[in-house]
Write a protein that holds these residues in place. Structure first.
Motif, PDB file in Angstrom:
ATOM      1  N   ASN A 187      -5.418  52.516 -29.206  1.00  0.00           N
ATOM      2  CA  ASN A 187      -5.039  53.189 -30.447  1.00  0.00           C
ATOM      3  C   ASN A 187      -3.941  54.238 -30.211  1.00  0.00           C
ATOM      4  N   THR A 188      -3.058  53.969 -29.261  1.00  0.00           N
ATOM      5  CA  THR A 188      -1.949  54.883 -28.966  1.00  0.00           C
ATOM      6  C   THR A 188      -0.855  54.692 -30.006  1.00  0.00           C
ATOM      7  N   PRO A 189      -0.438  55.751 -30.692  1.00  0.00           N
ATOM      8  CA  PRO A 189       0.638  55.603 -31.686  1.00  0.00           C
ATOM      9  C   PRO A 189       1.966  55.248 -31.025  1.00  0.00           C
ATOM     10  N   LEU A 190       2.749  54.471 -31.729  1.00  0.00           N
ATOM     11  CA  LEU A 190       4.082  54.108 -31.244  1.00  0.00           C
ATOM     12  C   LEU A 190       5.105  54.541 -32.286  1.00  0.00           C
ATOM     13  N   TYR A 191       5.956  55.472 -31.933  1.00  0.00           N
ATOM     14  CA  TYR A 191       7.066  55.979 -32.750  1.00  0.00           C
ATOM     15  C   TYR A 191       6.632  56.857 -33.920  1.00  0.00           C
ATOM     16  N   SER A 192       5.442  56.673 -34.485  1.00  0.00           N
ATOM     17  CA  SER A 192       4.957  57.537 -35.569  1.00  0.00           C
ATOM     18  C   SER A 192       3.451  57.375 -35.690  1.00  0.00           C
ATOM     19  N   SER A 226      -1.905  63.951 -22.958  1.00  0.00           N
ATOM     20  CA  SER A 226      -2.256  63.152 -21.795  1.00  0.00           C
ATOM     21  C   SER A 226      -1.057  63.049 -20.861  1.00  0.00           C
ATOM     22  N   MET A 227      -1.234  63.412 -19.619  1.00  0.00           N
ATOM     23  CA  MET A 227      -0.170  63.315 -18.636  1.00  0.00           C
ATOM     24  C   MET A 227      -0.490  62.253 -17.590  1.00  0.00           C
ATOM     25  N   VAL A 228      -1.392  61.356 -17.909  1.00  0.00           N
ATOM     26  CA  VAL A 228      -1.740  60.246 -17.026  1.00  0.00           C
ATOM     27  C   VAL A 228      -1.698  58.961 -17.848  1.00  0.00           C
ATOM     28  N   PHE A 229      -1.584  57.844 -17.159  1.00  0.00           N
ATOM     29  CA  PHE A 229      -1.580  56.561 -17.863  1.00  0.00           C
ATOM     30  C   PHE A 229      -2.929  56.330 -18.531  1.00  0.00           C
ATOM     31  N   ALA A 289       8.648  54.372 -25.859  1.00  0.00           N
ATOM     32  CA  ALA A 289       7.429  53.575 -25.720  1.00  0.00           C
ATOM     33  C   ALA A 289       6.806  53.786 -24.347  1.00  0.00           C
ATOM     34  N   VAL A 290       7.621  53.858 -23.316  1.00  0.00           N
ATOM     35  CA  VAL A 290       7.107  54.088 -21.971  1.00  0.00           C
ATOM     36  C   VAL A 290       6.537  55.499 -21.849  1.00  0.00           C
ATOM     37  N   MET A 291       7.155  56.462 -22.553  1.00  0.00           N
ATOM     38  CA  MET A 291       6.705  57.853 -22.463  1.00  0.00           C
ATOM     39  C   MET A 291       5.355  58.095 -23.134  1.00  0.00           C
ATOM     40  N   THR A 292       4.836  57.125 -23.877  1.00  0.00           N
ATOM     41  CA  THR A 292       3.480  57.278 -24.408  1.00  0.00           C
ATOM     42  C   THR A 292       2.452  57.199 -23.294  1.00  0.00           C
ATOM     43  N   LEU A 293       2.867  56.727 -22.129  1.00  0.00           N
ATOM     44  CA  LEU A 293       2.008  56.553 -20.950  1.00  0.00           C
ATOM     45  C   LEU A 293       0.859  55.583 -21.204  1.00  0.00           C
ATOM     46  N   ASN A 294       1.085  54.654 -22.116  1.00  0.00           N
ATOM     47  CA  ASN A 294       0.120  53.596 -22.367  1.00  0.00           C
ATOM     48  C   ASN A 294       0.456  52.440 -21.439  1.00  0.00           C
ATOM     49  N   VAL A 295      -0.515  52.000 -20.658  1.00  0.00           N
ATOM     50  CA  VAL A 295      -0.282  50.951 -19.663  1.00  0.00           C
ATOM     51  C   VAL A 295       0.198  49.664 -20.319  1.00  0.00           C
ATOM     52  N   GLY A 296      -0.391  49.296 -21.444  1.00  0.00           N
ATOM     53  CA  GLY A 296       0.016  48.067 -22.135  1.00  0.00           C
ATOM     54  C   GLY A 296       1.454  48.136 -22.613  1.00  0.00           C
ATOM     55  N   TYR A 297       1.849  49.276 -23.175  1.00  0.00           N
ATOM     56  CA  TYR A 297       3.237  49.432 -23.632  1.00  0.00           C
ATOM     57  C   TYR A 297       4.200  49.396 -22.450  1.00  0.00           C
TER      58      TYR A 297
END
Length: 197
Positions: A32-37, A24-27, A163-171
């Motif tokens: 259920n976006t993984p964070l760090y692993s 995904s290259m968009v927010f 965390a920001v690079m996951t492109l999850n708006v909440g994170y």
């Protein structure tokens, strides 16, 4: 024969590219976006909220660490300035400060006795709290804590960046909220020219 191997290599390269295209290259607002692993993948709204709260706390800790590092740098600099002294040879006490007013009080505070090789000499202690850029000698009592604090600070910054690079708006908003709260609470103690992550 050469043509068929070139075609198969091209199709293999294209299939590898299509695998990369699924990133995904968009927010996104997925919960259920993984964070760090893969193990840290929120499975419920509560777990997602807990992950966002963790990121807020991590960002606040990042600002606290930056402020602490800045105050440590000030202490290290002031300590280095207090180590400096000038030997005043051949000067009488009256020669240094001719009038007997506030200067006499300052003279008493700025003079000390230095014993070197059994000889007592009067010295004038030079202290300055200016933030000049001249370098101080390497000392393990100063440079080891400085390196440790900087390493932890950089590690926190990279974790926030990931965390920001996951492109999850909440994170993303959680990291910004934590930086905002941290700056609001202790920003006055941090250096105004520090770079942000």
């Amino acid at each position: 024969m050469a043509m068929s191997s070139a075609t198969s290599a091209a199709s293999t390269g294209m299939s590898g590219m299509s695998g990369m295209g699924s990133m995904s290259m968009v927010f996104t607002t997925a919960h259920n976006t993984p964070l760090y692993s893969k193990a840290w993948t929120p499975t419920s709204t509560g777990a997602y909220a807990g992950t966002c709260i963790f990121l807020i706390v991590l960002a606040i800790l990042s600002r606290l660490l930056q402020a602490w590092r800045h105050t440590l740098e000030q202490r290290f600099h002031d300590k280095a300035m207090k180590r400096r002294y000038v030997i005043v040879r051949g000067e009488q006490e009256g020669d240094q400060f001719p009038d007997e007013s506030e200067a006499t009080k300052e003279k008493a505070e700025q003079q000390a006795i230095l014993t070197s090789r059994g000889i007592d000499e009067k010295v004038r202690v030079i202290t300055a709290k200016s933030r000049s850029k001249e370098s101080t000698p390497w000392r393990i009592s100063t440079d080891l804590p400085r390196a440790c604090v900087y390493t932890v600070q950089a590690g926190l910054g990279y974790l926030l960046m990931l965390a920001v690079m996951t492109l999850n708006v909440g994170y993303f908003l959680s990291v910004l909220a934590g930086l905002f709260v941290g700056e609001l609470a202790i920003g006055r103690y941090a250096s105004p020219v520090e770079d942000h992550h």
